[in-house]
Write an enzyme that holds these catalytic residues in place. Structure first.
Site, short mmCIF file in Angstrom:
data_model
loop_
_atom_site.label_atom_id
_atom_site.label_comp_id
_atom_site.label_asym_id
_atom_site.label_seq_id
_atom_site.Cartn_x
_atom_site.Cartn_y
_atom_site.Cartn_z
CE LYS A 49 -3.98 -2.28 2.10
NZ LYS A 49 -4.81 -2.55 3.28
CD GLN A 93 -3.59 -4.14 6.32
OE1 GLN A 93 -3.93 -3.10 5.78
NE2 GLN A 93 -3.63 -5.29 5.69
CG ASP A 116 -9.65 0.07 4.93
OD1 ASP A 116 -9.59 0.01 3.70
OD2 ASP A 116 -9.24 -0.82 5.69
N1 LIG Z 1 -8.18 -2.51 7.37
C1 LIG Z 1 -7.85 -3.39 6.42
N2 LIG Z 1 -8.14 -3.12 5.14
C2 LIG Z 1 -7.79 -4.00 4.14
O1 LIG Z 1 -8.06 -3.76 2.94
C3 LIG Z 1 -7.12 -5.22 4.51
C4 LIG Z 1 -6.87 -5.45 5.87
N3 LIG Z 1 -7.25 -4.52 6.79
N4 LIG Z 1 -6.28 -6.60 6.27
C5 LIG Z 1 -5.85 -7.61 5.32
C6 LIG Z 1 -6.58 -7.57 4.01
C7 LIG Z 1 -5.86 -8.20 2.84
N5 LIG Z 1 -5.76 -7.15 1.84
C8 LIG Z 1 -5.14 -7.30 0.60
C9 LIG Z 1 -4.75 -6.23 -0.18
C10 LIG Z 1 -4.08 -6.40 -1.37
C11 LIG Z 1 -3.77 -7.65 -1.84
C12 LIG Z 1 -3.02 -7.79 -3.12
O2 LIG Z 1 -2.63 -6.82 -3.73
N6 LIG Z 1 -2.75 -9.02 -3.59
C13 LIG Z 1 -2.00 -9.29 -4.82
C14 LIG Z 1 -0.91 -10.33 -4.67
C15 LIG Z 1 -0.21 -10.47 -3.39
C16 LIG Z 1 0.64 -11.73 -3.34
O3 LIG Z 1 1.05 -12.24 -4.39
O4 LIG Z 1 0.85 -12.20 -2.21
C17 LIG Z 1 -2.93 -9.86 -5.88
O5 LIG Z 1 -3.98 -10.42 -5.53
O6 LIG Z 1 -2.56 -9.79 -7.04
C18 LIG Z 1 -4.17 -8.72 -1.10
C19 LIG Z 1 -4.86 -8.56 0.10
C20 LIG Z 1 -6.26 -5.99 2.34
N7 LIG Z 1 -6.73 -6.16 3.57
#
Ligand SMILES: Nc1nc(=O)c2c([nH]1)NC[C@@H]1CN(c3ccc(C(=O)N[C@@H](CCC(=O)O)C(=O)O)cc3)C=[N+]21
Ligand SMILES: NC(=O)C1=CN([C@@H]2O[C@H](COP(=O)(O)OP(=O)(O)OC[C@H]3O[C@@H](n4cnc5c(N)ncnc54)[C@H](OP(=O)(O)O)[C@@H]3O)[C@@H](O)[C@H]2O)C=CC1
Length: 284
Positions: A49, A93, A116
């Site tokens: 992020k 987060q 968020d």
């Molecule tokens: N307050 C809060 N807000 C959130 O939005 C939040 C959170 N807590 N806690 C955890 C989860 C998880 N999350 C992700 C964000 C981006 C990817 C992301 O970019 N993933 C990539 C790949 C990552 C990889 O390869 O490991 C993709 O899907 O292409 C994944 C998961 C946001 N979260």
């Protein structure tokens, strides 16, 4: 063969457009990120992020909390960030350390800085179909942006959302409902037969439970739109909750994992952060 809902490509375009808007605005948005540095996922996602924010011209401030932090201590951190005019957005987060009541912390964020959208006020506005200036959770909002981009209109469709977390399923169901889909919200206690029954005639299926290959191609209707929010690591590889190979043969559209919903979450968080900064400037 399904069309791929390419969240990676779309999020890149959104971030390029956003960088221009930030520049033109002359504003200096700043996102404060409160997180648990001992949580591997949090470290990974917070890093992603922050790098993405820097690229579009949004500053970030890290606030790592200690293992033994209390809810009261985090509430104090949030109160200070609410009062700091240089901070235009606050992201807590999830999850914070065990002892912290995450929901209480989310709800302490000033609604105009709750980028968020997880606080009670923002969620309430979403639930009443009047989010207006108040941000909606980035993951489900990003899914809606992706559907819109591919001209998939939920109006009159049958949608099944699997998973009902505060972060994903509940706001996802609310957004689809607001977009005039008829929504089934399934969870751990949905009997298997009931779930399979709803999947059989669902036009749109959005899944986020955190179980690899939870949904397979034989369970879905021909031509369904499949959105996979799940993030699992199997044999060192990131995979979603939908068995991609069998599902893409039947779906009309499908998101890959990685490269689908994840990048959209990050782009949407940045869009929400800029929108919050604009609104704060306007409402001053
Ligand atoms: N307050 C809060 N807000 C959130 O939005 C939040 C959170 N807590 N806690 C955890 C989860 C998880 N999350 C992700 C964000 C981006 C990817 C992301 O970019 N993933 C990539 C790949 C990552 C990889 O390869 O490991 C993709 O899907 O292409 C994944 C998961 C946001 N979260
Ligand atoms: N790509 C992205 O941007 C994001 C990805 N994620 C990923 O999405 C997944 C879910 O995340 P999150 O919502 O935060 O997780 P939670 O653990 O908070 O929620 C999981 C949900 O799945 C439900 N569930 C668990 N087992 C079953 C089952 N057997 N059948 C039906 N429902 C079940 C739970 O039901 P109950 O409520 O009854 O316990 C719960 O509602 C994870 O893989 C996570 O990594 C999450 C956020 C963003």
């Amino acid at each position: 063969m399904a069309t791929i809902l390419d969240g990676k490509a779309l999020s890149k375009d959104l971030k390029i457009a956003l960088a221009d808007k930030v520049k033109e605005s002359g504003l200096s948005p700043k996102l404060a990120v409160v997180f648990d540095p001992k949580n591997d996922g949090s470290r990974l996602y917070v890093g992603m992020k922050q790098r993405a924010a820097a690229k579009v011209g949004i500053a970030t401030e890290d606030i790592a909390v200690a293992d033994d932090v209390t809810t009261e201590a985090v509430l104090k951190i949030v109160a200070d960030l609410n009062a700091d005019p240089s901070v235009t957005g606050i992201l807590v987060q999830a999850p914070l350390p065990e002892a912290v009541n995450d929901q209480q912390v989310f709800s302490a964020i000033a609604p105009e800085k709750d980028v968020d959208g997880l606080g009670a006020f923002n969620q309430g506005m979403l639930f009443g179909d009047q989010p207006g200036e108040y941000a909606v959770a980035a993951t489900p909002q990003g899914v809606m942006t992706m559907l819109k981009h591919y001209d998939i209109d939920p109006y009159g469709k049958k949608a099944v959302v699997v998973g009902r977390s505060q972060l994903f399923g509940r706001p996802m169901a609310a957004l689809l409902n607001n977009a005039n889909a008829t929504v089934t919200l399934a969870h751990r206690y949905t009997p298997r037969e009931m779930l399979l029954d709803s999947l059989k005639d669902a036009d749109i299926v959005v899944v986020g439970v955190g179980i690899a290959n939870f949904i397979t191609g034989d369970q879905i209707k021909d031509g369904a739109v499949l959105v996979d929010v799940g993030m699992n690591v199997v044999d060192g590889k990131t995979t979603g909750d939908i068995e991609f190979v069998s599902a893409e043969k039947k779906a009309s559209f499908i998101t890959p994992v990685p490269g689908g919903v994840g990048p959209m979450t990050i782009a949407t968080l940045l869009e929400n952060t800029f929108a919050a900064a604009l609104n704060q400037e306007k409402n001053q």
